[in-house]
Motif scaffolding. Structure first.
Motif, PDB file in Angstrom:
ATOM      1  N   MET A 146     -11.466 -13.054  -5.094  1.00 59.71           N
ATOM      2  CA  MET A 146     -10.374 -12.490  -5.911  1.00 59.71           C
ATOM      3  C   MET A 146     -10.267 -13.278  -7.217  1.00 59.71           C
ATOM      4  SD  MET A 146      -8.817  -9.941  -4.343  1.00 59.71           S
ATOM      5  CE  MET A 146      -8.704  -9.235  -2.691  1.00 59.71           C
TER       6      MET A 146
ATOM      7  N   PHE B 211      -8.537  -3.071   3.740  1.00 57.30           N
ATOM      8  CA  PHE B 211      -7.293  -3.792   3.495  1.00 57.30           C
ATOM      9  C   PHE B 211      -6.082  -2.945   3.897  1.00 57.30           C
ATOM     10  CE2 PHE B 211      -8.073  -7.666   0.850  1.00 57.30           C
ATOM     11  CZ  PHE B 211      -9.454  -7.671   0.980  1.00 57.30           C
TER      12      PHE B 211
ATOM     13  N   PHE C 211      -1.999  -8.336  -9.865  1.00 54.81           N
ATOM     14  CA  PHE C 211      -2.471  -9.559 -10.529  1.00 54.81           C
ATOM     15  C   PHE C 211      -2.157 -10.734  -9.588  1.00 54.81           C
ATOM     16  CE2 PHE C 211      -2.418 -12.675 -14.202  1.00 54.81           C
ATOM     17  CZ  PHE C 211      -3.714 -12.451 -14.626  1.00 54.81           C
TER      18      PHE C 211
ATOM     19  N   PRO D 152      -8.371  -6.121  -7.694  1.00 54.48           N
ATOM     20  CA  PRO D 152      -9.552  -6.711  -8.303  1.00 54.48           C
ATOM     21  C   PRO D 152     -10.349  -5.639  -9.038  1.00 54.48           C
ATOM     22  CG  PRO D 152      -9.822  -6.522  -5.902  1.00 54.48           C
ATOM     23  CD  PRO D 152      -8.417  -6.123  -6.215  1.00 54.48           C
TER      24      PRO D 152
ATOM     25  N   LYS E 141       2.280   2.436  -7.111  1.00 52.99           N
ATOM     26  CA  LYS E 141       2.123   1.671  -8.352  1.00 52.99           C
ATOM     27  C   LYS E 141       1.019   2.209  -9.252  1.00 52.99           C
ATOM     28  CE  LYS E 141      -0.325  -1.732  -5.854  1.00 52.99           C
ATOM     29  NZ  LYS E 141      -1.569  -1.012  -6.248  1.00 52.99           N
TER      30      LYS E 141
ATOM     31  N   GLU F 249       0.860  -1.189   0.000  1.00 51.39           N
ATOM     32  CA  GLU F 249       0.000   0.000   0.000  1.00 51.39           C
ATOM     33  C   GLU F 249       0.902   1.247   0.000  1.00 51.39           C
ATOM     34  OE1 GLU F 249      -3.052  -1.384  -0.021  1.00 51.39           O
ATOM     35  OE2 GLU F 249      -2.259  -3.285   0.694  1.00 51.39           O
TER      36      GLU F 249
ATOM     37  N   ARG G  33      -4.701  -2.637   8.113  1.00 50.78           N
ATOM     38  CA  ARG G  33      -4.153  -3.739   8.905  1.00 50.78           C
ATOM     39  C   ARG G  33      -2.836  -3.298   9.535  1.00 50.78           C
ATOM     40  NH1 ARG G  33      -5.883  -8.311   4.484  1.00 50.78           N
ATOM     41  NH2 ARG G  33      -4.989  -6.770   3.100  1.00 50.78           N
TER      42      ARG G  33
ATOM     43  N   ARG H 207     -15.090  -6.158  -6.419  1.00 49.43           N
ATOM     44  CA  ARG H 207     -14.203  -5.272  -5.657  1.00 49.43           C
ATOM     45  C   ARG H 207     -14.997  -4.495  -4.591  1.00 49.43           C
ATOM     46  NH1 ARG H 207      -9.064  -2.560  -6.889  1.00 49.43           N
ATOM     47  NH2 ARG H 207      -8.895  -0.785  -5.514  1.00 49.43           N
TER      48      ARG H 207
ATOM     49  N   SER I 159      -0.224 -10.692  -6.173  1.00 52.66           N
ATOM     50  CA  SER I 159      -0.902 -10.138  -4.993  1.00 52.66           C
ATOM     51  C   SER I 159      -1.660 -11.233  -4.244  1.00 52.66           C
ATOM     52  CB  SER I 159      -1.886  -9.030  -5.390  1.00 52.66           C
ATOM     53  OG  SER I 159      -1.215  -7.799  -5.564  1.00 52.66           O
ATOM     54  N   THR I 160      -2.226 -12.174  -4.958  1.00 48.26           N
ATOM     55  CA  THR I 160      -2.976 -13.248  -4.292  1.00 48.26           C
ATOM     56  C   THR I 160      -2.032 -14.145  -3.500  1.00 48.26           C
ATOM     57  OG1 THR I 160      -4.399 -13.193  -6.244  1.00 48.26           O
ATOM     58  CG2 THR I 160      -4.779 -14.964  -4.664  1.00 48.26           C
TER      59      THR I 160
ATOM     60  N   ARG J  22     -10.857 -12.189 -11.064  1.00 49.87           N
ATOM     61  CA  ARG J  22      -9.772 -12.378 -12.059  1.00 49.87           C
ATOM     62  C   ARG J  22     -10.260 -13.161 -13.269  1.00 49.87           C
ATOM     63  NH1 ARG J  22      -5.125 -13.790  -8.921  1.00 49.87           N
ATOM     64  NH2 ARG J  22      -5.282 -11.548  -8.585  1.00 49.87           N
TER      65      ARG J  22
ATOM     66  N   ARG K  65      -5.314   9.866   0.136  1.00 54.82           N
ATOM     67  CA  ARG K  65      -5.959   8.799  -0.627  1.00 54.82           C
ATOM     68  C   ARG K  65      -6.954   8.074   0.276  1.00 54.82           C
ATOM     69  NH1 ARG K  65      -3.633   3.019  -2.086  1.00 54.82           N
ATOM     70  NH2 ARG K  65      -5.234   2.562  -0.575  1.00 54.82           N
TER      71      ARG K  65
ATOM     72  N   TYR L 260      -0.824 -11.683  -0.491  1.00 52.95           N
ATOM     73  CA  TYR L 260      -1.823 -11.242   0.508  1.00 52.95           C
ATOM     74  C   TYR L 260      -2.578 -12.426   1.118  1.00 52.95           C
ATOM     75  CZ  TYR L 260      -1.164  -6.282  -0.409  1.00 52.95           C
ATOM     76  OH  TYR L 260      -0.624  -5.023  -0.495  1.00 52.95           O
TER      77      TYR L 260
HETATM   78  P1  TMP Z   1      -4.974  -1.378  -4.329  1.00 50.44           P
HETATM   79  O1  TMP Z   1      -5.024  -2.023  -5.678  1.00 50.44           O
HETATM   80  O2  TMP Z   1      -5.682  -0.112  -4.237  1.00 50.44           O
HETATM   81  O3  TMP Z   1      -3.583  -1.359  -3.798  1.00 50.44           O
HETATM   82  O4  TMP Z   1      -5.822  -2.294  -3.313  1.00 50.44           O
HETATM   83  C1  TMP Z   1      -6.167  -3.571  -3.570  1.00 50.44           C
HETATM   84  C2  TMP Z   1      -6.154  -4.362  -2.277  1.00 50.44           C
HETATM   85  O5  TMP Z   1      -6.567  -5.692  -2.568  1.00 50.44           O
HETATM   86  C3  TMP Z   1      -4.780  -4.450  -1.642  1.00 50.44           C
HETATM   87  O6  TMP Z   1      -4.892  -4.351  -0.221  1.00 50.44           O
HETATM   88  C4  TMP Z   1      -4.328  -5.839  -1.977  1.00 50.44           C
HETATM   89  C5  TMP Z   1      -5.618  -6.602  -2.091  1.00 50.44           C
HETATM   90  N1  TMP Z   1      -5.558  -7.752  -3.000  1.00 50.44           N
HETATM   91  C6  TMP Z   1      -5.512  -9.025  -2.446  1.00 50.44           C
HETATM   92  O7  TMP Z   1      -5.528  -9.162  -1.225  1.00 50.44           O
HETATM   93  N2  TMP Z   1      -5.428 -10.095  -3.297  1.00 50.44           N
HETATM   94  C7  TMP Z   1      -5.424  -9.967  -4.659  1.00 50.44           C
HETATM   95  O8  TMP Z   1      -5.370 -10.966  -5.380  1.00 50.44           O
HETATM   96  C8  TMP Z   1      -5.484  -8.638  -5.213  1.00 50.44           C
HETATM   97  C9  TMP Z   1      -5.489  -8.454  -6.689  1.00 50.44           C
HETATM   98  C10 TMP Z   1      -5.554  -7.566  -4.350  1.00 50.44           C
END
Ligand code: TMP
Length: 204
Positions: free
Chosen positions: A66, A152, A93, A37, A13, A9, A155, A47, A96-97, A70, A147, A100
């Motif tokens: 997620m 998410f 993409f 997402p 990006k 975060e 945390r 989302r 991130s899965t 996708r 922002r 996270y």
């Molecule tokens: P952002 O794109 O604004 O950074 O926020 C998207 C949030 O979603 C971010 O906390 C990461 C989370 N995320 C997942 O947990 N898993 C995923 O597969 C994706 C694409 C995003």
């Protein structure tokens, strides 16, 4: 060509993905800029569901949501754009899965791989730009740039540190695909590093 941006975060990006899209368009490329997402109406609806502050899901449900987003996005947006020979730039993409829901959430990597394979149908980015930043600096940026945050983002710092490590570990395992960019530089410095990595992989 399929390019993804990843990072914690506040790593910048989204800004950098937009700058890259502009630079590539100026160089004469057709570009489709998108995000996850999201990225198509059904996935954007997922989302909304995921980020609504009153709504929480089990980790498994989060993974499947997620993945559902996708699957829609890959089928309806990304693959058609690639078929039109556009450069697709996607803000987050599959990495991130893994990071996270896997490193952060504790879900098994083999389960994530199986679910993600269904969602992507085997689509892997040609290049992934990992914007690496100390998570405290990233959260500070979010707080100071105004922002909007979602559940998410809020945390604990330790979670964000795990996310950073998770991304760096994935980059170490796939150095030919994932380029680590120092996101603590100025926006211009980050852009220059990204442009160099993109140029190395495509004829501009
Ligand atoms: P952002 O794109 O604004 O950074 O926020 C998207 C949030 O979603 C971010 O906390 C990461 C989370 N995320 C997942 O947990 N898993 C995923 O597969 C994706 C694409 C995003």
């Amino acid at each position: 060509m399929f390019i993804t941006f990843e990072g914690g975060e506040g790593s910048g990006k989204t800004t950098q993905a937009t700058l890259l899209a502009t630079a590539l368009r100026t160089a004469g490329h057709a570009v489709h800029l998108t995000r996850e997402p999201g990225g198509c109406p059904a996935a954007e609806a997922v989302r909304q569901l995921l980020f609504a502050s009153h709504q929480t899901f089990t980790l498994t449900a989060e993974l499947l949501l997620m993945a559902a987003a996708r699957a829609e996005h890959v089928t309806r947006t990304i693959r058609p754009a690639l078929a039109r020979r556009e450069v697709v730039i996607c803000d987050r993409f599959s990495d991130s899965t893994y990071v996270y829901q896997g490193c952060g959430g504790g879900l098994d990597a083999a389960l994530i791989a199986a679910v993600d394979a269904v969602a992507t149908g085997g689509l892997v980015p040609d290049l992934t730009l990992l914007l690496d930043l100390d998570p405290a600096a990233g959260l500070h940026r979010i707080a100071t740039t105004g922002r909007s945050t979602n559940r998410f983002d809020t945390r604990p710092l330790a979670f964000h540190a795990t996310i950073r490590d998770g991304f760096l570990q994935r980059a170490a395992k796939a150095p030919e695909r994932i380029v680590v960019v120092d996101a603590s530089q100025t926006a211009e410095g980050v852009m220059a590093a990204i442009w160099q990595a993109v140029q190395a992989r495509m004829v501009l």
